[in-house]
Design a protein around this motif. Structure first.
Motif, PDB file in Angstrom:
ATOM      1  N   HIS A 186       0.825  -1.200   0.000  1.00  0.00           N
ATOM      2  CA  HIS A 186       0.000   0.000   0.000  1.00  0.00           C
ATOM      3  C   HIS A 186       0.864   1.257   0.000  1.00  0.00           C
ATOM      4  N   LEU A 187       0.460   2.201  -0.816  1.00  0.00           N
ATOM      5  CA  LEU A 187       1.019   3.552  -0.776  1.00  0.00           C
ATOM      6  C   LEU A 187      -0.047   4.434  -0.162  1.00  0.00           C
ATOM      7  N   VAL A 188       0.280   5.045   0.977  1.00  0.00           N
ATOM      8  CA  VAL A 188      -0.693   5.872   1.692  1.00  0.00           C
ATOM      9  C   VAL A 188      -0.147   7.293   1.787  1.00  0.00           C
ATOM     10  N   GLY A 189      -1.048   8.255   1.775  1.00  0.00           N
ATOM     11  CA  GLY A 189      -0.612   9.644   1.887  1.00  0.00           C
ATOM     12  C   GLY A 189      -1.740  10.606   1.615  1.00  0.00           C
ATOM     13  N   THR A 190      -1.368  11.847   1.329  1.00  0.00           N
ATOM     14  CA  THR A 190      -2.329  12.917   1.084  1.00  0.00           C
ATOM     15  C   THR A 190      -1.878  13.733  -0.115  1.00  0.00           C
ATOM     16  N   VAL A 191      -2.832  14.130  -0.942  1.00  0.00           N
ATOM     17  CA  VAL A 191      -2.566  15.023  -2.072  1.00  0.00           C
ATOM     18  C   VAL A 191      -3.077  16.416  -1.710  1.00  0.00           C
ATOM     19  N   ARG A 192      -2.223  17.418  -1.904  1.00  0.00           N
ATOM     20  CA  ARG A 192      -2.611  18.804  -1.644  1.00  0.00           C
ATOM     21  C   ARG A 192      -2.355  19.642  -2.887  1.00  0.00           C
ATOM     22  N   ALA A 231      -3.637   0.222  -3.328  1.00  0.00           N
ATOM     23  CA  ALA A 231      -3.175  -1.160  -3.222  1.00  0.00           C
ATOM     24  C   ALA A 231      -2.674  -1.630  -4.583  1.00  0.00           C
ATOM     25  N   VAL A 232      -1.430  -2.137  -4.616  1.00  0.00           N
ATOM     26  CA  VAL A 232      -0.830  -2.655  -5.849  1.00  0.00           C
ATOM     27  C   VAL A 232      -0.031  -3.909  -5.516  1.00  0.00           C
ATOM     28  N   ALA A 233       0.359  -4.648  -6.552  1.00  0.00           N
ATOM     29  CA  ALA A 233       1.249  -5.788  -6.356  1.00  0.00           C
ATOM     30  C   ALA A 233       2.642  -5.275  -6.006  1.00  0.00           C
ATOM     31  N   PRO A 234       3.381  -5.965  -5.140  1.00  0.00           N
ATOM     32  CA  PRO A 234       4.725  -5.503  -4.767  1.00  0.00           C
ATOM     33  C   PRO A 234       5.620  -5.333  -5.995  1.00  0.00           C
ATOM     34  N   ASP A 235       6.258  -4.165  -6.117  1.00  0.00           N
ATOM     35  CA  ASP A 235       7.166  -3.875  -7.237  1.00  0.00           C
ATOM     36  C   ASP A 235       7.702  -2.465  -7.031  1.00  0.00           C
ATOM     37  N   THR A 236       8.496  -1.993  -7.983  1.00  0.00           N
ATOM     38  CA  THR A 236       9.000  -0.625  -7.976  1.00  0.00           C
ATOM     39  C   THR A 236       8.325   0.146  -9.103  1.00  0.00           C
ATOM     40  N   TYR A 237       7.776   1.322  -8.779  1.00  0.00           N
ATOM     41  CA  TYR A 237       6.930   2.052  -9.718  1.00  0.00           C
ATOM     42  C   TYR A 237       7.352   3.510  -9.852  1.00  0.00           C
ATOM     43  N   ARG A 238       7.024   4.068 -11.009  1.00  0.00           N
ATOM     44  CA  ARG A 238       6.936   5.516 -11.166  1.00  0.00           C
ATOM     45  C   ARG A 238       5.454   5.870 -11.030  1.00  0.00           C
ATOM     46  N   THR A 260       7.867  -2.640  -2.474  1.00  0.00           N
ATOM     47  CA  THR A 260       7.920  -4.032  -2.042  1.00  0.00           C
ATOM     48  C   THR A 260       7.436  -4.153  -0.598  1.00  0.00           C
ATOM     49  N   ALA A 261       7.219  -3.019   0.053  1.00  0.00           N
ATOM     50  CA  ALA A 261       6.594  -2.959   1.375  1.00  0.00           C
ATOM     51  C   ALA A 261       5.760  -1.686   1.421  1.00  0.00           C
ATOM     52  N   ASP A 262       4.844  -1.601   2.394  1.00  0.00           N
ATOM     53  CA  ASP A 262       3.996  -0.416   2.522  1.00  0.00           C
ATOM     54  C   ASP A 262       4.856   0.835   2.697  1.00  0.00           C
ATOM     55  N   ARG A 263       4.347   1.951   2.132  1.00  0.00           N
ATOM     56  CA  ARG A 263       5.115   3.197   2.195  1.00  0.00           C
ATOM     57  C   ARG A 263       4.169   4.382   2.229  1.00  0.00           C
ATOM     58  N   ALA A 264       4.612   5.472   2.866  1.00  0.00           N
ATOM     59  CA  ALA A 264       3.837   6.711   2.923  1.00  0.00           C
ATOM     60  C   ALA A 264       4.438   7.731   1.973  1.00  0.00           C
ATOM     61  N   LEU A 265       3.569   8.525   1.340  1.00  0.00           N
ATOM     62  CA  LEU A 265       4.025   9.557   0.403  1.00  0.00           C
ATOM     63  C   LEU A 265       2.985  10.658   0.331  1.00  0.00           C
ATOM     64  N   ASP A 266       3.379  11.867   0.697  1.00  0.00           N
ATOM     65  CA  ASP A 266       2.524  13.038   0.537  1.00  0.00           C
ATOM     66  C   ASP A 266       2.961  13.799  -0.708  1.00  0.00           C
TER      67      ASP A 266
END
Length: 320
Positions: A186-192, A231-238, A260-266
């Motif tokens: 999972h990539l979790v965060g907030t868009v501003r 939610a996505v399959a584990p991998d490296t993405y742009r 490849t593991a959950d990460r936070a990104l704002d």
């Protein structure tokens, strides 16, 4: 005292016929706004094949769905401009059947998964009938023959499961399709936006860093508070973060992002400028579905311009 002026409502009308020219009865219509949100306005054909839908003037994606069991495939027309009385006739092609099953990470059948079909030729999503799995993880879907990327999206209740995709499928398929879905990261965060305010309705897309292929994702739209949990399959993405249509915020590409593991990104989106116009052919007729590309001359890198395809009237808008 003057009576309030009624809101304007226009008409979308036409006839639905099969390949032999016979009218199609009980074909159902759904209308969607340019962001894919289904509208309340709908309609269906009579025995004459005629339909009539009252709708506010605007631009819509229109889906025509013949009755299940008719042997006819659903169709979509994108960017239809409704103004006054707009006539939109249809000739719907024969359908083919696609069978398959969806399994979760534990090998058990996955119910209520949605199957989608995106044309290889232009990336557009083709409507289909019967694209939801049953208790046994099985589906029997009807749509037009062609070559597709076929994806399976778990229900919202299965947020721990990542969507899966078959990169190229010839429809009709010789054998039943099979999806073996994996556990999601999972990539979790907030868009501003540029003012710092939470931005609702932003969409995130995930392109694999190694080959650029777009991966299916669930939960990838920001909510009213700007937050998302994709939610996505584990991998490296742009990751491309696209603002809602009609705003002046500029889409942003981030990455590569190791998921490849959950990460936070704002993410914060900058304000931009609108570039708009129309695309016409040599006869002056509008060209629908034209796609735009943009590149930064200084860095020679591509700039994401989501929602840039021309509508049925040839018009487009880019935010740069």
């Amino acid at each position: 005292m003057l009576a309030p002026h009624p809101a304007r409502a226009d008409l979308l009308t036409g006839t639905v016929r099969d390949p032999g020219g016979l009218p199609v009865n009980n074909a159902d219509f759904d209308l969607f706004d340019p962001d894919g949100n289904k509208l309340l306005a709908d309609g269906s054909t009579r025995s004459t094949g005629r339909y009539q839908i009252t709708v506010d003037p605007g631009r819509y994606d229109v889906v025509c769905q013949p009755p299940v069991g008719s042997g006819l495939a659903p169709q979509v027309r994108r960017g239809v401009v409704v103004s006054g009385t707009t006539v939109l006739d249809w000739t719907v092609p024969p359908s083919v059947r696609v069978l398959g099953r969806v399994f979760g990470p534990d090998g058990q059948p996955l119910a209520q998964a949605t199957i989608t079909f995106d044309r290889i030729a232009d990336g557009s999503r083709q409507p289909s009938l019967g694209n939801l799995t049953n208790t046994f993880g099985s589906f029997a879907t009807y749509l037009e023959a062609g070559t597709y990327r076929v994806s399976a999206y778990p229900s919202a209740a299965d947020s721990a499961v990542a969507p899966g995709r078959l990169a190229r499928v010839e429809v009709p398929a010789a054998d039943p399709l099979r999806f073996d879905l994996v556990r999601a990261t999972h990539l979790v965060g907030t868009v501003r936006d540029a003012t710092g305010a939470p931005l609702a309705g932003a969409r995130l897309s995930f392109d694999r860093a190694d080959d650029g292929e777009r991966a299916p994702a669930a939960g990838n739209q920001s909510g009213p508070d700007g937050s998302f949990r994709a939610a996505v399959a584990p991998d490296t993405y742009r990751v491309v973060v696209a603002p809602p249509r009609g705003t002046r915020w500029v889409a942003r590409r981030v990455g590569p992002v190791d998921l490849t593991a959950d990460r936070a990104l704002d993410v914060a989106l900058d304000a931009g400028f609108l570039l708009s116009g129309r695309v016409l052919d040599e006869r002056g007729a509008p060209v629908a579905g034209a796609d735009w590309d943009a590149a930064d001359e200084a860095t020679q890198t591509s700039i994401p311009t989501p929602n840039d395809n021309t509508g049925s009237d040839g018009s487009y808008t880019l935010v740069l």
